[in-house]
Design an enzyme around this catalytic site. Structure first.
Site, PDB file in Angstrom:
ATOM      1  N   ILE A  53       0.807  -1.220   0.000  1.00 27.38           N
ATOM      2  CA  ILE A  53       0.000   0.000   0.000  1.00 27.38           C
ATOM      3  C   ILE A  53       0.844   1.275   0.000  1.00 27.38           C
ATOM      4  O   ILE A  53       0.305   2.373  -0.076  1.00 27.38           O
ATOM      5  CB  ILE A  53      -0.962   0.029   1.217  1.00 27.38           C
ATOM      6  N   GLY A  54       2.161   1.137   0.075  1.00 28.24           N
ATOM      7  CA  GLY A  54       2.998   2.328   0.049  1.00 28.24           C
ATOM      8  C   GLY A  54       4.461   1.975  -0.008  1.00 28.24           C
ATOM      9  O   GLY A  54       4.869   0.869   0.350  1.00 28.24           O
ATOM     10  N   GLY A  58       8.476   4.030   0.411  1.00 26.35           N
ATOM     11  CA  GLY A  58       9.310   5.213   0.588  1.00 26.35           C
ATOM     12  C   GLY A  58      10.725   4.932   0.154  1.00 26.35           C
ATOM     13  O   GLY A  58      11.003   3.917  -0.499  1.00 26.35           O
ATOM     14  N   GLY A  59      11.634   5.833   0.546  1.00 29.63           N
ATOM     15  CA  GLY A  59      13.015   5.682   0.125  1.00 29.63           C
ATOM     16  C   GLY A  59      13.687   4.462   0.710  1.00 29.63           C
ATOM     17  O   GLY A  59      14.566   3.869   0.070  1.00 29.63           O
ATOM     18  N   VAL A  90       5.443  -0.472   2.769  1.00 28.78           N
ATOM     19  CA  VAL A  90       4.345  -0.675   3.704  1.00 28.78           C
ATOM     20  C   VAL A  90       3.318  -1.611   3.076  1.00 28.78           C
ATOM     21  O   VAL A  90       2.919  -1.415   1.921  1.00 28.78           O
ATOM     22  CB  VAL A  90       3.677   0.655   4.102  1.00 28.78           C
ATOM     23  N   LYS A  96       5.297  -2.191   8.184  1.00 26.77           N
ATOM     24  CA  LYS A  96       6.358  -1.416   7.545  1.00 26.77           C
ATOM     25  C   LYS A  96       7.624  -2.256   7.534  1.00 26.77           C
ATOM     26  O   LYS A  96       8.090  -2.693   8.590  1.00 26.77           O
ATOM     27  CB  LYS A  96       6.573  -0.113   8.322  1.00 26.77           C
ATOM     28  N   ASP A 140       8.562  17.527  13.052  1.00 29.09           N
ATOM     29  CA  ASP A 140       8.454  17.348  11.592  1.00 29.09           C
ATOM     30  C   ASP A 140       7.004  17.419  11.126  1.00 29.09           C
ATOM     31  O   ASP A 140       6.569  16.627  10.296  1.00 29.09           O
ATOM     32  CB  ASP A 140       9.086  16.020  11.171  1.00 29.09           C
TER      33      ASP A 140
END
Length: 602
Positions: free
Chosen positions: A18-19, A21-22, A26, A41, A138
């Protein structure tokens, strides 16, 4: 990468990706036994440089999240450290990043942004109230998830840190350019709660204008430069949030939350009308206040009116507790706003949440409950925040009235410990129990209360470390010490002649811990005889407890008594199963099991 359809740790079935990143991927996973979806994750060793450094950062992040409990934060369920990857099992949050919402639809509706901002203020306030405070650092649209129900969730704690008063400056520069406050860049001081206020202001700027502050022109103009229809009051709030000097910003999220709830009062047109009203009032007042004596008399009269109004608010709240709950809460809150240093309204509001607002279950069972819910807890935290024009919080004013503050800290600590969401939140209770445990005896808070606060504070302090282990794999908690403090807790309550409710709550905690941690206690050298002795004492005291029919707590006490007697029997079975490996059998009094020798005090 994990394969679709594979089973992780024997219970999480991977459904789909579903996802990505670098450095992580996920997945959506299903725990088929629990029939619940989770997000997993995955960070793989072969896909990340300095994997051990990254892993240690993830461990810090997960350890941080495990301590937290807030409706706008995801929960960490499991951490699986494999040979080639590091897996984090967490809540699956259905929805979209606010960054993708802006990318697709542009600037967002002002009313929606204000509502999201209030939720983010609340969760940041919660983080800042931890001991030590947690600074998120952040805040930006890509770290905020918008759920279909309009609720936002704050994710990604990779740059969060615990505030250290001894530090002059942060050791590293972390955050996102454009959203980060000046002090997040090396040499500009230490980040604190006001840093998160800056980052939130920059995030609101992006949401309201559609212009990313981390992209050209790399500057935040007043929001009405982009859209003249936006509120001038809201513009003033964002300008104050994003001041370069932290002293010029809002000093707490409570103060910012109050401003957001009254942003329209900061609008230029509103201020113009109020100025006209004020000038009219001064013209009238100047005709009546002719001398200093008159001013003193006026102040005395004002204080008298203020006191009588406060009492009227509290009295009316009490009258409406069973007929109009919402109005009841508003009257208590009005009283607190009028005189935040008086503890009566705080006590009344908390008592209302624990009792009048929870007299029967919502599931139709008719069972009596005493629950301190998420919504109620948020409302308490809100009234402890900023609700006036001063930068001081209501809690600051209440602290001045030390006797009332200590008593409220005790009652709130007990509410968190036993009643939060029906199961208790030991981590959240620590702050308040510690305050009560250090108090001097007064008429409001006697020595028995303070002794009880000390016992419960020690128990609560264990909870943050129960699931933590050091690098050698050893538990960070001494379960033998934990056992002794649990026993001391119930024995102290018995010796002090505590009320039925307090006695039942103490035994409920002891029995629950025996049932859930019998194996850990066994490993620490606690014998089955010791545990069964405590369970037998509990059974004897609880079964012999007299419930006085017709008293305010009678139904609640009876429900808890019946439930606890059943739980004691279940705990005895657990203890027997835990020690059954040696095949030693024997019986004692009421359903108890005895074996082995006693090597420590019961």
């Amino acid at each position: 990468m994990l394969e679709i359809g594979s089973l992780v740790d024997g219970k999480y079935k991977i459904l789909n990706k579903i996802g990505q990143g670098g450095m992580s991927v996920v997945y959506l996973a299903m725990n088929e036994r629990a029939n619940k979806q989770w997000a997993i994750k995955e960070v793989r060793k072969d896909g990340v440089q300095n994997f051990e450094v990254v892993k240690q950062g993830l461990i810090v992040e997960t350890d941080l999240l495990k301590k937290l409990n807030h409706p706008n934060l995801p929960s960490i369920i499991d951490v699986i450290d494999g040979d080639g990857s590091f897996l984090i099992v967490m809540d699956y949050i259905e929805g979209r990043h606010l960054e993708s919402v802006i990318r697709e639809y542009g600037a967002q509706d002002q009313a929606d942004v204000i509502e999201w901002a209030k939720q983010l203020c609340d969760v940041l306030s919660y983080l800042h109230s931890r001991k030590p405070p947690i600074i998120y650092r952040d805040m930006k649209p890509s770290n905020v998830m918008l759920r279909p129900d309009g609720k936002v969730m704050l994710i990604d704690f990779g740059t969060a840190r615990e505030f250290k008063e001894s530090s002059v400056a942060d050791t590293t520069c972390l955050g996102t350019q454009g959203y980060a406050a000046p002090e997040q860049y090396g040499g500009h001081g230490q980040t604190d709660a006001r840093t998160d206020i800056y980052c939130l202001g920059a995030t609101l700027y992006h949401l309201l204008t559609g212009h990313n502050p981390s992209e050209p022109p790399y500057e935040m103009y007043p929001i009405r430069y982009w859209n003249p229809d936006l509120s001038s009051g809201l513009e003033e709030i964002i300008l104050k949030c994003t001041q370069k000097n932290p002293d010029d910003r809002y000093q707490s999220c409570g103060e910012l939350l109050y401003a957001l709830e009254h942003y329209n009062e900061l609008d230029i047109e509103y201020k113009r009308k109020q100025t006209l009203k004020w000038r009219s009032f001064l013209a009238t007042a100047s005709l009546t206040v002719l001398a200093g004596a008159g001013a003193i008399e006026f102040k005395i009269a004002e204080n008298s009116v203020k006191a009588s109004t406060y009492e009227a608010y509290v009295s009316e709240a009490e009258n409406l507790a069973t007929t109009n709950p919402e109005q009841c809460m508003e009257y208590y809150e009005n009283a607190i706003t009028l005189n935040p240093g008086n503890g009566e309204a705080y006590e009344g509001l908390l008592n209302f949440f624990l009792w009048q607002n929870n007299e029967s279950g919502n599931d139709g069972s008719g069972q009596v409950v005493c629950v301190f819910s998420d919504e109620e807890e948020q409302r308490i935290r809100k009234v402890l925040g900023i609700t006036g024009n001063s930068r001081r919080s209501n809690e600051d004013y209440l602290k001045v009235n030390g006797e009332a503050y200590d008593k409220f800290a005790y009652d709130l600590g007990i509410a968190y410990f036993y009643s939060y969401n029906g199961t208790g939140n030991k981590a959240a209770s620590k702050k308040w129990l510690e305050i009560a445990s250090e108090a001097a005896p007064t008429e409001k808070l006697n020595e028995k209360n303070i002794s009880r606060a000390k016992n419960l504070y020690k128990i609560a302090s264990y909870y943050e470390s129960l699931s933590m282990r050091n690098q050698a794999g050893d538990s960070m908690v001494s379960y033998s010490d934990y056992w002794l403090d649990l026993v001391n807790m119930v024995e102290s309550d018995a010796e002090n002649g505590e009320s039925n409710v307090n006695t039942l709550l103490a035994y409920k905690e002891l029995v629950a811990q025996i049932a859930s941690k019998a194996a850990e206690f066994k490993g620490a050298g606690i014998t089955d005889k010791q545990m069964n002795t405590q369970l037998e004492k509990a059974y004897e005291r609880i079964s012999g407890m007299e419930i006085v029919t017709g008293t305010a707590n009678a139904d609640y006490e009876q429900e808890m008594k019946d439930s606890l007697l059943n739980n004691i029997a279940q705990a005895q079975i657990t203890v027997q199963a835990t020690y059954n490996t040696s095949n030693i059998e024997g019986t004692t009094g009421q359903g108890g099991v005895e074996s082995g020798t006693d090597t420590a005090a019961d």
